[in-house]
Scaffold this motif. Structure first.
Motif, PDB file in Angstrom:
ATOM      1  N   THR A  89       0.841  -1.196   0.000  1.00 24.64           N
ATOM      2  CA  THR A  89       0.000   0.000   0.000  1.00 24.64           C
ATOM      3  C   THR A  89       0.876   1.246   0.000  1.00 24.64           C
ATOM      4  OG1 THR A  89      -0.107   0.049   2.419  1.00 24.64           O
ATOM      5  CG2 THR A  89      -1.803  -1.236   1.247  1.00 24.64           C
ATOM      6  N   GLN A  90       0.251   2.385  -0.267  1.00 23.74           N
ATOM      7  CA  GLN A  90       0.981   3.643  -0.297  1.00 23.74           C
ATOM      8  C   GLN A  90       1.493   4.021   1.091  1.00 23.74           C
ATOM      9  OE1 GLN A  90       1.781   5.795  -3.007  1.00 23.74           O
ATOM     10  NE2 GLN A  90       1.276   3.894  -4.081  1.00 23.74           N
ATOM     11  N   ASP A  91       0.773   3.677   2.128  1.00 21.82           N
ATOM     12  CA  ASP A  91       1.238   3.985   3.484  1.00 21.82           C
ATOM     13  C   ASP A  91       2.523   3.232   3.800  1.00 21.82           C
ATOM     14  OD1 ASP A  91      -0.942   5.625   3.798  1.00 21.82           O
ATOM     15  OD2 ASP A  91      -2.187   4.058   4.722  1.00 21.82           O
ATOM     16  N   HIS A  96       9.218   3.918   3.760  1.00 22.92           N
ATOM     17  CA  HIS A  96      10.521   3.403   3.353  1.00 22.92           C
ATOM     18  C   HIS A  96      11.192   4.251   2.277  1.00 22.92           C
ATOM     19  CE1 HIS A  96       8.466  -0.108   5.130  1.00 22.92           C
ATOM     20  NE2 HIS A  96       9.678  -0.491   5.506  1.00 22.92           N
ATOM     21  N   VAL A  97      10.609   5.370   1.889  1.00 22.36           N
ATOM     22  CA  VAL A  97      11.224   6.243   0.887  1.00 22.36           C
ATOM     23  C   VAL A  97      11.787   7.473   1.581  1.00 22.36           C
ATOM     24  CG1 VAL A  97       9.715   5.424  -0.958  1.00 22.36           C
ATOM     25  CG2 VAL A  97       9.037   7.401   0.400  1.00 22.36           C
ATOM     26  N   ASP A  98      12.590   8.242   0.846  1.00 22.75           N
ATOM     27  CA  ASP A  98      13.185   9.443   1.421  1.00 22.75           C
ATOM     28  C   ASP A  98      12.133  10.524   1.606  1.00 22.75           C
ATOM     29  OD1 ASP A  98      13.576  11.381  -1.199  1.00 22.75           O
ATOM     30  OD2 ASP A  98      13.727   9.243  -1.671  1.00 22.75           O
ATOM     31  N   VAL A  99      12.515  11.572   2.295  1.00 20.12           N
ATOM     32  CA  VAL A  99      11.567  12.629   2.645  1.00 20.12           C
ATOM     33  C   VAL A  99      11.084  13.371   1.402  1.00 20.12           C
ATOM     34  CG1 VAL A  99      11.270  14.752   3.956  1.00 20.12           C
ATOM     35  CG2 VAL A  99      12.639  12.897   4.899  1.00 20.12           C
ATOM     36  N   THR A 100      11.994  13.618   0.442  1.00 17.44           N
ATOM     37  CA  THR A 100      11.601  14.347  -0.772  1.00 17.44           C
ATOM     38  C   THR A 100      10.571  13.571  -1.571  1.00 17.44           C
ATOM     39  OG1 THR A 100      13.822  15.300  -0.860  1.00 17.44           O
ATOM     40  CG2 THR A 100      12.468  15.451  -2.851  1.00 17.44           C
ATOM     41  N   THR A 101      10.783  12.269  -1.715  1.00 17.74           N
ATOM     42  CA  THR A 101       9.818  11.437  -2.451  1.00 17.74           C
ATOM     43  C   THR A 101       8.512  11.308  -1.691  1.00 17.74           C
ATOM     44  OG1 THR A 101      11.668  10.202  -3.391  1.00 17.74           O
ATOM     45  CG2 THR A 101       9.489   9.214  -3.572  1.00 17.74           C
ATOM     46  N   ALA A 102       8.593  11.235  -0.365  1.00 16.60           N
ATOM     47  CA  ALA A 102       7.372  11.092   0.440  1.00 16.60           C
ATOM     48  C   ALA A 102       6.481  12.319   0.301  1.00 16.60           C
ATOM     49  CB  ALA A 102       7.736  10.866   1.899  1.00 16.60           C
ATOM     50  N   HIS A 103       7.073  13.499   0.112  1.00 13.29           N
ATOM     51  CA  HIS A 103       6.264  14.713  -0.041  1.00 13.29           C
ATOM     52  C   HIS A 103       5.530  14.743  -1.385  1.00 13.29           C
ATOM     53  CE1 HIS A 103       8.782  17.108   3.118  1.00 13.29           C
ATOM     54  NE2 HIS A 103       7.898  16.290   3.677  1.00 13.29           N
ATOM     55  N   LYS A 104       5.991  13.953  -2.349  1.00 18.75           N
ATOM     56  CA  LYS A 104       5.331  13.932  -3.655  1.00 18.75           C
ATOM     57  C   LYS A 104       4.067  13.074  -3.662  1.00 18.75           C
ATOM     58  CE  LYS A 104       9.763  14.502  -5.998  1.00 18.75           C
ATOM     59  NZ  LYS A 104      10.743  13.879  -6.929  1.00 18.75           N
ATOM     60  N   GLY A 105       3.907  12.227  -2.679  1.00 20.34           N
ATOM     61  CA  GLY A 105       2.682  11.444  -2.566  1.00 20.34           C
ATOM     62  C   GLY A 105       1.667  12.183  -1.711  1.00 20.34           C
ATOM     63  N   PHE A 106       0.655  12.756  -2.296  1.00 20.01           N
ATOM     64  CA  PHE A 106      -0.304  13.587  -1.568  1.00 20.01           C
ATOM     65  C   PHE A 106      -1.685  13.411  -2.193  1.00 20.01           C
ATOM     66  CE2 PHE A 106       1.425  16.062  -5.006  1.00 20.01           C
ATOM     67  CZ  PHE A 106       0.333  16.702  -5.550  1.00 20.01           C
ATOM     68  N   GLU A 107      -2.668  14.020  -1.542  1.00 17.85           N
ATOM     69  CA  GLU A 107      -4.048  13.975  -2.025  1.00 17.85           C
ATOM     70  C   GLU A 107      -4.701  15.322  -1.787  1.00 17.85           C
ATOM     71  OE1 GLU A 107      -8.147  11.298  -1.548  1.00 17.85           O
ATOM     72  OE2 GLU A 107      -6.384  10.906  -0.286  1.00 17.85           O
ATOM     73  N   LEU A 108      -5.418  15.808  -2.806  1.00 17.67           N
ATOM     74  CA  LEU A 108      -6.149  17.070  -2.714  1.00 17.67           C
ATOM     75  C   LEU A 108      -7.640  16.766  -2.642  1.00 17.67           C
ATOM     76  CD1 LEU A 108      -4.260  19.194  -5.401  1.00 17.67           C
ATOM     77  CD2 LEU A 108      -3.888  19.188  -2.934  1.00 17.67           C
ATOM     78  N   THR A 356      -1.592  -1.964  -7.243  1.00 11.84           N
ATOM     79  CA  THR A 356      -3.017  -1.611  -7.266  1.00 11.84           C
ATOM     80  C   THR A 356      -3.279  -0.536  -6.221  1.00 11.84           C
ATOM     81  OG1 THR A 356      -3.560  -3.374  -5.689  1.00 11.84           O
ATOM     82  CG2 THR A 356      -3.746  -3.898  -8.039  1.00 11.84           C
ATOM     83  N   HIS A 357      -4.355   0.212  -6.449  1.00  9.18           N
ATOM     84  CA  HIS A 357      -4.759   1.239  -5.497  1.00  9.18           C
ATOM     85  C   HIS A 357      -6.271   1.393  -5.566  1.00  9.18           C
ATOM     86  CE1 HIS A 357      -4.401   4.812  -2.964  1.00  9.18           C
ATOM     87  NE2 HIS A 357      -5.269   5.402  -3.776  1.00  9.18           N
ATOM     88  N   LEU A 358      -6.875   1.662  -4.422  1.00 13.93           N
ATOM     89  CA  LEU A 358      -8.324   1.834  -4.325  1.00 13.93           C
ATOM     90  C   LEU A 358      -8.619   3.217  -3.769  1.00 13.93           C
ATOM     91  CD1 LEU A 358     -11.279   0.782  -4.354  1.00 13.93           C
ATOM     92  CD2 LEU A 358     -10.864  -0.100  -2.049  1.00 13.93           C
ATOM     93  N   SER A 359      -9.497   3.934  -4.486  1.00 18.05           N
ATOM     94  CA  SER A 359      -9.979   5.232  -4.028  1.00 18.05           C
ATOM     95  C   SER A 359     -11.431   5.063  -3.591  1.00 18.05           C
ATOM     96  CB  SER A 359      -9.880   6.274  -5.150  1.00 18.05           C
ATOM     97  OG  SER A 359     -10.364   7.528  -4.729  1.00 18.05           O
ATOM     98  N   PRO A 360     -11.690   4.820  -2.324  1.00 12.35           N
ATOM     99  CA  PRO A 360     -13.039   4.432  -1.880  1.00 12.35           C
ATOM    100  C   PRO A 360     -14.074   5.508  -2.159  1.00 12.35           C
ATOM    101  CG  PRO A 360     -11.396   4.082  -0.151  1.00 12.35           C
ATOM    102  CD  PRO A 360     -10.753   4.903  -1.211  1.00 12.35           C
ATOM    103  N   GLY A 361     -15.189   5.081  -2.742  1.00 13.62           N
ATOM    104  CA  GLY A 361     -16.323   5.963  -2.944  1.00 13.62           C
ATOM    105  C   GLY A 361     -16.116   7.045  -3.984  1.00 13.62           C
ATOM    106  N   SER A 362     -15.117   6.909  -4.853  1.00 10.52           N
ATOM    107  CA  SER A 362     -14.842   7.940  -5.844  1.00 10.52           C
ATOM    108  C   SER A 362     -14.407   7.277  -7.143  1.00 10.52           C
ATOM    109  CB  SER A 362     -13.746   8.893  -5.344  1.00 10.52           C
ATOM    110  OG  SER A 362     -13.459   9.879  -6.304  1.00 10.52           O
ATOM    111  N   THR A 363     -15.073   7.599  -8.233  1.00  9.94           N
ATOM    112  CA  THR A 363     -14.740   7.029  -9.539  1.00  9.94           C
ATOM    113  C   THR A 363     -13.549   7.760 -10.141  1.00  9.94           C
ATOM    114  OG1 THR A 363     -17.070   6.474  -9.896  1.00  9.94           O
ATOM    115  CG2 THR A 363     -15.626   6.492 -11.825  1.00  9.94           C
ATOM    116  N   VAL A 364     -12.556   6.998 -10.587  1.00 12.43           N
ATOM    117  CA  VAL A 364     -11.355   7.575 -11.190  1.00 12.43           C
ATOM    118  C   VAL A 364     -11.693   8.014 -12.609  1.00 12.43           C
ATOM    119  CG1 VAL A 364      -8.959   7.165 -11.839  1.00 12.43           C
ATOM    120  CG2 VAL A 364      -9.890   6.121  -9.761  1.00 12.43           C
TER     121      VAL A 364
END
Length: 540
Positions: A89-91, A96-108, A356-364
């Motif tokens: 999973t993304q969590d 296990h990634v560096d801080v710079t890469t971790a900041h690129k994984g976000f959600e608006l 794989t990734h799941l976005s619950p309750g939201s159609t991609v």
């Protein structure tokens, strides 16, 4: 150790020579060499074989030496034991990634204006979002700086960056609008009506659009002129993509057909019947070899563009909504609230996905890989999400071609160089290597072909001019009110008015014929008189 640092013995070639400096047989660039056990008696053939083998070795050394310029390596997820990479999973990745890469994984979270269409800059620095209900935002997601944010109060169907981050196009409810970096409206393209998909050709400065009407249109953004427009004649277009190898536009239609288009021809170059229903998404890899199509029949098919043949197919539980292929060949597919990523899905059929990734309750709604980075962004009903996908981006880049770290001065110089080196629309073809090829025909044959072609075009122009000068035969009275009335009546119905009309037409026709004969000096047939009035007629 590297083969450049440690000289090792190379096996004997067919000519019996030995070279040192590179282990050919252990290199990834090696190829089949001449069998050293075969003795070649012919001296000329032996020299040719020796020369060919030497060329192979020089090419391998050159390929190995370029590795010194590639400072970064692409890494993928690796599972141990009974683990599966698609279970990560993304969590877990963020830990296990560096801080710079971790900041690129976000959600608006943008719940009120979705679903969202997205687009990345060619260098992967900027991100453009467009909500279906009119919300637009452009920002640098690495530094967290916002360029512009506006609300157009209209439906937005697609968004697209142009040659740099200074301009972007938005397909709104009726027309396509061009905005600058500050959000100011610059142009309104009124010829592009009800556009649903857009693509930008960076080396030709062309904006290609297609919509519900089925018209494919090319607009030159450097001069503002409309280059060409074609009617596809296959109904509304449901999907669109650009082949980055040869700049050919791939269109998906509601009848399950995929068509390939170029500005130089008014008809489709290739038509492929790919699905039993509408083609909902298309994507082409960076090398232009493979194409992925997704249809409403829940099929995901891989095609070899070089032979236009289906390689293999995958099944999705629900119809896919979007496709995208990364620089390293990863395939992202969105269906419902799910996003599935496949690795090495083109050459061999995979049994399980890579991630794989799941976005619950939201159609991609839309998925896009970020260039030169291990990121996958997708827009959905509730906003935007950025996923970390190890191995997706190209780790090494050519700063003279696309520079992710370009400065303001470099951006200006790149724009000027791009305009000076702009390619013509006529240079777009299925085989881009046709430019610069040598014509193998003899000079006399080339001249004769040129003369025939010129003569044929000249004759055609003369014939067209003559056809325009010839007067058209005017058919008078063919569509008069009386004749329309007569055509409406049935033939087997006796109508008094019809009889009177026909008699009047006959009298009028006879009078015109008599007048024409009098003007030409011909004898005119006099009207026959009855026996009671014959004595009052003129005597001959």
């Amino acid at each position: 150790m590297s083969a450049v640092e440690t000289p090792e013995r190379i096996g004997h070639t067919g000519a019996g020579t030995t070279n040192a400096g590179l282990d050919i047989y252990g290199s990834i660039y090696s190829r089949t060499m001449t069998n050293k056990n075969v003795r070649i008696k012919d001296r000329k053939l032996r020299a040719n074989v020796k020369r060919t083998d030497q060329r192979y070795k020089d090419a391998i050394r050159a390929a190995k030496s370029t590795e010194l310029l590639l400072q970064e390596d692409a890494g993928f997820l690796e599972a141990e034991g009974m683990e599966k990479t698609y279970k990560f999973t993304q969590d877990e990745l963020l830990k296990h990634v560096d801080v710079t890469t971790a900041h690129k994984g976000f959600e608006l979270k943008l719940e009120h204006f979705g679903p969202y269409e997205i687009d990345y800059m060619r260098n992967g620095r900027k991100l453009l979002l467009g909500g279906r209900k009119g919300h637009v935002a452009a920002f640098d997601f690495r530094e967290g700086t916002l360029d512009t944010e506006l609300h157009v109060n209209e439906t937005i169907r697609d968004v697209k960056y142009l040659h740099n981050d200074q301009y972007f196009a938005i397909a709104q409810k009726k027309y396509v609008y061009i905005y600058d970096k500050s959000g100011t409206e610059i142009h309104c393209l009124k010829k592009h009506i009800e556009v649903t998909n857009m693509e930008f050709l960076p080396y030709h400065f062309l904006l290609a659009t297609v919509g519900n009407a089925g018209w494919l249109k090319y607009q030159d953004v450097s001069t503002g002129e409309s280059v060409c427009e074609f009617r596809t004649k296959m109904g509304p277009t449901t999907s669109m993509t650009l082949n980055p190898y040869n700049a050919i536009i791939h269109l998906g239609h509601t009848n399950g057909t995929v068509s390939l288009w170029a500005p130089s021809t008014s008809t489709a170059l290739v038509r492929i019947l790919s699905h039993k229903g509408p083609v909902r998404a298309i994507s082409v890899d960076r090398g232009g070899r493979y194409m992925a199509t997704a249809g409403a029949d829940c099929q995901l098919k891989i095609w070899d563009v070089r032979m236009y043949k289906e390689v293999h197919a995958y099944y999705t539980p629900t119809p896919p909504t979007s496709l995208d292929i990364s620089d390293r060949g990863l395939l992202a597919v969105s269906w419902g609230p799910h996003v599935t990523i496949w690795k090495d899905a083109f050459r061999t059929k995979q049994k399980s996905p890579y991630m794989t990734h799941l976005s619950p309750g939201s159609t991609v709604n839309d998925v896009r890989f970020c260039p030169f980075d291990d990121l996958l962004g997708f827009g959905h009903d509730e906003g935007f999400t950025s996923l970390i996908v190890p191995g997706a981006g190209e780790p090494n880049f050519d700063a003279l071609e696309i520079n992710p770290y370009e400065t303001l001065q470099q951006r200006r110089e790149a724009e000027v160089h791009g305009l000076l080196n702009k390619l013509k629309p006529e240079m777009i073809a299925l085989d881009p290597n046709f430019i610069g090829n040598v014509d193998p025909r003899a000079p006399d044959e080339r001249k004769q072909a040129l003369v025939l072609e010129t003569t044929g075009e000249t004759d055609k122009k003369i014939n067209d001019a003559d056809a325009k000068l010839q007067p058209k035969a005017k058919m008078r009275g063919k569509n008069s009110a009386l004749r329309r009335y007569l055509r409406k009546k049935s033939k087997n119905v006796i109508d008094e008015r019809k009889l009177r009309v026909e008699a009047a037409l006959e009298r009028e026709k006879g009078m015109r014929q008599n007048n024409l004969k009098r003007r030409k000096g011909l004898p005119v047939e006099e009207r026959k008189l009855g026996p009671a009035l014959a004595r009052f007629g003129k005597s001959k």
